[in-house]
Enzyme design. Structure first.
Site, mmCIF file in Angstrom:
data_model
loop_
_atom_site.group_PDB
_atom_site.id
_atom_site.type_symbol
_atom_site.label_atom_id
_atom_site.label_comp_id
_atom_site.label_asym_id
_atom_site.label_seq_id
_atom_site.Cartn_x
_atom_site.Cartn_y
_atom_site.Cartn_z
ATOM 1 N N SER A 9 36.024 39.106 49.954
ATOM 2 C CA SER A 9 36.732 39.166 48.666
ATOM 3 C C SER A 9 37.865 40.177 48.781
ATOM 4 O O SER A 9 37.625 41.365 49.002
ATOM 5 C CB SER A 9 35.777 39.602 47.562
ATOM 6 O OG SER A 9 36.543 40.037 46.456
ATOM 7 N N HIS A 34 38.309 34.852 49.842
ATOM 8 C CA HIS A 34 37.829 34.764 48.452
ATOM 9 C C HIS A 34 38.805 35.527 47.559
ATOM 10 O O HIS A 34 39.056 36.715 47.758
ATOM 11 C CB HIS A 34 36.414 35.353 48.347
ATOM 12 C CG HIS A 34 35.805 35.187 46.995
ATOM 13 N ND1 HIS A 34 35.272 33.991 46.555
ATOM 14 C CD2 HIS A 34 35.651 36.063 45.965
ATOM 15 C CE1 HIS A 34 34.808 34.141 45.317
ATOM 16 N NE2 HIS A 34 35.042 35.395 44.931
ATOM 17 N N ASP A 36 39.815 36.642 43.845
ATOM 18 C CA ASP A 36 39.253 36.876 42.514
ATOM 19 C C ASP A 36 40.342 37.019 41.457
ATOM 20 O O ASP A 36 41.150 37.947 41.512
ATOM 21 C CB ASP A 36 38.407 38.158 42.539
ATOM 22 C CG ASP A 36 37.078 37.957 43.239
ATOM 23 O OD1 ASP A 36 36.365 36.993 42.881
ATOM 24 O OD2 ASP A 36 36.758 38.744 44.146
ATOM 25 N N MET A 38 41.155 37.688 37.553
ATOM 26 C CA MET A 38 40.573 38.258 36.328
ATOM 27 C C MET A 38 41.669 38.456 35.294
ATOM 28 O O MET A 38 42.811 38.768 35.645
ATOM 29 C CB MET A 38 39.928 39.603 36.641
ATOM 30 C CG MET A 38 38.886 39.533 37.747
ATOM 31 S SD MET A 38 38.073 41.125 37.966
ATOM 32 C CE MET A 38 37.066 40.786 39.410
ATOM 33 N N HIS A 68 38.484 32.081 42.727
ATOM 34 C CA HIS A 68 37.397 32.262 41.754
ATOM 35 C C HIS A 68 38.034 32.704 40.441
ATOM 36 O O HIS A 68 38.486 33.842 40.312
ATOM 37 C CB HIS A 68 36.418 33.310 42.314
ATOM 38 C CG HIS A 68 35.358 33.742 41.369
ATOM 39 N ND1 HIS A 68 34.569 34.857 41.566
ATOM 40 C CD2 HIS A 68 34.926 33.208 40.188
ATOM 41 C CE1 HIS A 68 33.715 34.997 40.576
ATOM 42 N NE2 HIS A 68 33.915 34.013 39.716
ATOM 43 N N MET A 70 37.986 33.997 36.936
ATOM 44 C CA MET A 70 37.205 34.690 35.904
ATOM 45 C C MET A 70 38.148 34.860 34.722
ATOM 46 O O MET A 70 38.557 35.980 34.372
ATOM 47 C CB MET A 70 36.716 36.042 36.435
ATOM 48 C CG MET A 70 35.565 35.902 37.424
ATOM 49 S SD MET A 70 35.355 37.367 38.460
ATOM 50 C CE MET A 70 36.555 37.027 39.725
ATOM 51 N N MET A 139 26.749 34.042 40.733
ATOM 52 C CA MET A 139 27.082 35.464 40.680
ATOM 53 C C MET A 139 25.791 36.266 40.792
ATOM 54 O O MET A 139 24.824 36.010 40.075
ATOM 55 C CB MET A 139 27.751 35.817 39.350
ATOM 56 C CG MET A 139 29.110 35.187 39.098
ATOM 57 S SD MET A 139 30.343 35.511 40.364
ATOM 58 C CE MET A 139 30.422 37.298 40.364
ATOM 59 N N PHE A 145 34.053 43.506 38.641
ATOM 60 C CA PHE A 145 34.308 44.618 39.549
ATOM 61 C C PHE A 145 33.625 44.416 40.890
ATOM 62 O O PHE A 145 32.554 43.817 40.955
ATOM 63 C CB PHE A 145 33.791 45.927 38.926
ATOM 64 C CG PHE A 145 34.415 46.207 37.588
ATOM 65 C CD1 PHE A 145 35.655 46.810 37.490
ATOM 66 C CD2 PHE A 145 33.769 45.809 36.415
ATOM 67 C CE1 PHE A 145 36.245 47.030 36.254
ATOM 68 C CE2 PHE A 145 34.349 46.028 35.167
ATOM 69 C CZ PHE A 145 35.595 46.643 35.091
ATOM 70 N N GLY A 146 34.249 44.941 41.929
ATOM 71 C CA GLY A 146 33.603 44.989 43.229
ATOM 72 C C GLY A 146 32.652 46.178 43.276
ATOM 73 O O GLY A 146 32.644 47.022 42.375
ATOM 74 N N ASP A 177 27.965 35.596 45.281
ATOM 75 C CA ASP A 177 29.063 36.552 45.099
ATOM 76 C C ASP A 177 28.573 37.783 44.337
ATOM 77 O O ASP A 177 28.183 37.678 43.176
ATOM 78 C CB ASP A 177 30.196 35.851 44.339
ATOM 79 C CG ASP A 177 31.427 36.721 44.130
ATOM 80 O OD1 ASP A 177 31.462 37.850 44.641
ATOM 81 O OD2 ASP A 177 32.361 36.240 43.459
ATOM 82 N N GLY A 178 28.598 38.926 45.015
ATOM 83 C CA GLY A 178 28.296 40.192 44.360
ATOM 84 C C GLY A 178 27.209 40.969 45.072
ATOM 85 O O GLY A 178 26.071 40.511 45.159
ATOM 86 N N GLY A 179 27.566 42.112 45.604
ATOM 87 C CA GLY A 179 26.577 42.994 46.217
ATOM 88 C C GLY A 179 25.987 42.485 47.520
ATOM 89 O O GLY A 179 24.899 42.931 47.917
ATOM 90 N N GLY A 199 32.917 41.813 49.434
ATOM 91 C CA GLY A 199 34.141 42.582 49.227
ATOM 92 C C GLY A 199 34.005 43.971 49.803
ATOM 93 O O GLY A 199 34.464 44.252 50.911
ATOM 94 N N SER A 200 33.322 44.845 49.049
ATOM 95 C CA SER A 200 33.227 46.242 49.487
ATOM 96 C C SER A 200 32.496 46.377 50.827
ATOM 97 O O SER A 200 32.834 47.258 51.618
ATOM 98 C CB SER A 200 32.532 47.079 48.417
ATOM 99 O OG SER A 200 31.332 46.478 48.010
HETATM 100 C C1 DX5 Z 1 33.153 40.320 41.131
HETATM 101 C C2 DX5 Z 1 33.905 39.425 42.097
HETATM 102 C C3 DX5 Z 1 33.452 39.562 43.480
HETATM 103 C C4 DX5 Z 1 33.591 40.946 44.045
HETATM 104 C C5 DX5 Z 1 32.498 41.140 45.026
HETATM 105 O O1 DX5 Z 1 33.513 40.015 39.836
HETATM 106 O O2 DX5 Z 1 33.802 38.056 41.711
HETATM 107 O O3 DX5 Z 1 34.055 38.593 44.325
HETATM 108 O O4 DX5 Z 1 34.814 41.211 44.658
HETATM 109 O O5 DX5 Z 1 32.543 42.459 45.487
HETATM 110 P P1 DX5 Z 1 31.333 43.133 46.240
HETATM 111 O O6 DX5 Z 1 31.071 42.341 47.474
HETATM 112 O O7 DX5 Z 1 31.860 44.499 46.505
HETATM 113 O O8 DX5 Z 1 30.170 43.109 45.284
HETATM 114 ZN ZN ZN Z 2 34.420 36.446 43.195
#
Ligand code: DX5
Ligand code: ZN
Length: 222
Positions: A9, A34, A36, A38, A68, A70, A139, A145-146, A177-179, A199-200
């Site tokens: 991401s 990926h 994102d 928003m 993606h 949002m 999700m 947020f990442g 997606d997420g964590g 992402g992170s």
């Molecule tokens: C959150 C995003 C994710 C995010 C994931 O709203 O849709 O794609 O970047 O980040 P990590 O991998 O750090 O949870």
């Molecule tokens: Zn995403």
């Protein structure tokens, strides 16, 4: 067998050097970008739009771009992302009044389409559109947020959707997606995911190849 995809991401990339960051992560073995989007309305954050997608294509990125959304509403902006070179466009059912129409709009333009489910969003939205989907994105954090922690109930949801996809006989990717991190990617894979957004976990580390290689070796143990 569906190939497992790692989808970094770019939300956690250095936006001041975005082209280079995307080149580097792809060279390190990522499969998909990926992307994102928003809108400070559907989610409490504001990111990037079609201009940035198109800039990545002009920069020379040929890998699939997984957009993606949002945002709410989604229909007005979808043609702009198609024009900008998106490969997949996924949206949340809460972002579209007419889910079937939106999916159709994406596919008619030659793009792959998908639905995204927040941790608290029920799966019944899938009931009448399985034949219109190329991707289902679950999700495992609340979007916006990442860097948030993986919500464990996503594992049960993954198993449930895996069954639905297999029973449908359609070729649908199951994305999470997420964590997603090195220490949970094996159980996420075992629960049925085949496309892993991170992402992170990736951009937070200096050596993208080392982390992607480690993710793949963890997945291989599932
Ligand atoms: C959150 C995003 C994710 C995010 C994931 O709203 O849709 O794609 O970047 O980040 P990590 O991998 O750090 O949870
Ligand atoms: Zn995403």
């Amino acid at each position: 067998m569906t190939e497992n995809w790692i989808a970094p991401s770019i939300l956690s990339a250095d936006f001041a050097r975005l082209g280079e960051e995307v080149d580097n992560v792809l060279a390190a073995g990522a499969d998909v970008v990926h992307f994102d989007v928003m809108d400070n309305h559907f989610v409490p954050n504001l990111t990037i739009g079609p201009l940035v997608c198109s800039a990545l294509r002009k920069h020379g990125v040929t890998a699939p771009i997984d957009v993606h959304l949002m945002i709410e509403p989604v229909d007005r902006i979808i043609p702009d992302f198609i024009e900008a070179g998106a490969s997949y466009i996924t949206f949340h059912p809460e972002g579209s009044v007419h889910i079937d129409r939106t999916l159709q709009m994406i596919r008619d333009a030659g793009c792959k389409a998908g639905l995204v489910f927040n941790p608290g969003t029920p799966l019944h939205h899938l009931d009448h559109v399985m034949d219109r989907l190329d991707m289902i994105l679950l999700m495992s954090v609340n979007p916006g947020f990442g860097g948030q922690s993986f919500i464990p109930s996503a594992l049960d949801k993954l198993r449930e959707v895996r069954k639905k996809i297999d029973a449908s006989g359609h070729d649908i990717r199951l994305e999470i997606d997420g964590g997603v991190k090195i220490d949970n990617i094996r159980e996420i894979k075992a629960a049925g995911a085949d496309t892993f957004v991170a992402g992170s976990a990736i951009f937070g580390k200096g050596d993208y190849k080392a982390i992607i290689d480690e993710m793949r070796s963890e997945m291989a143990k599932a």
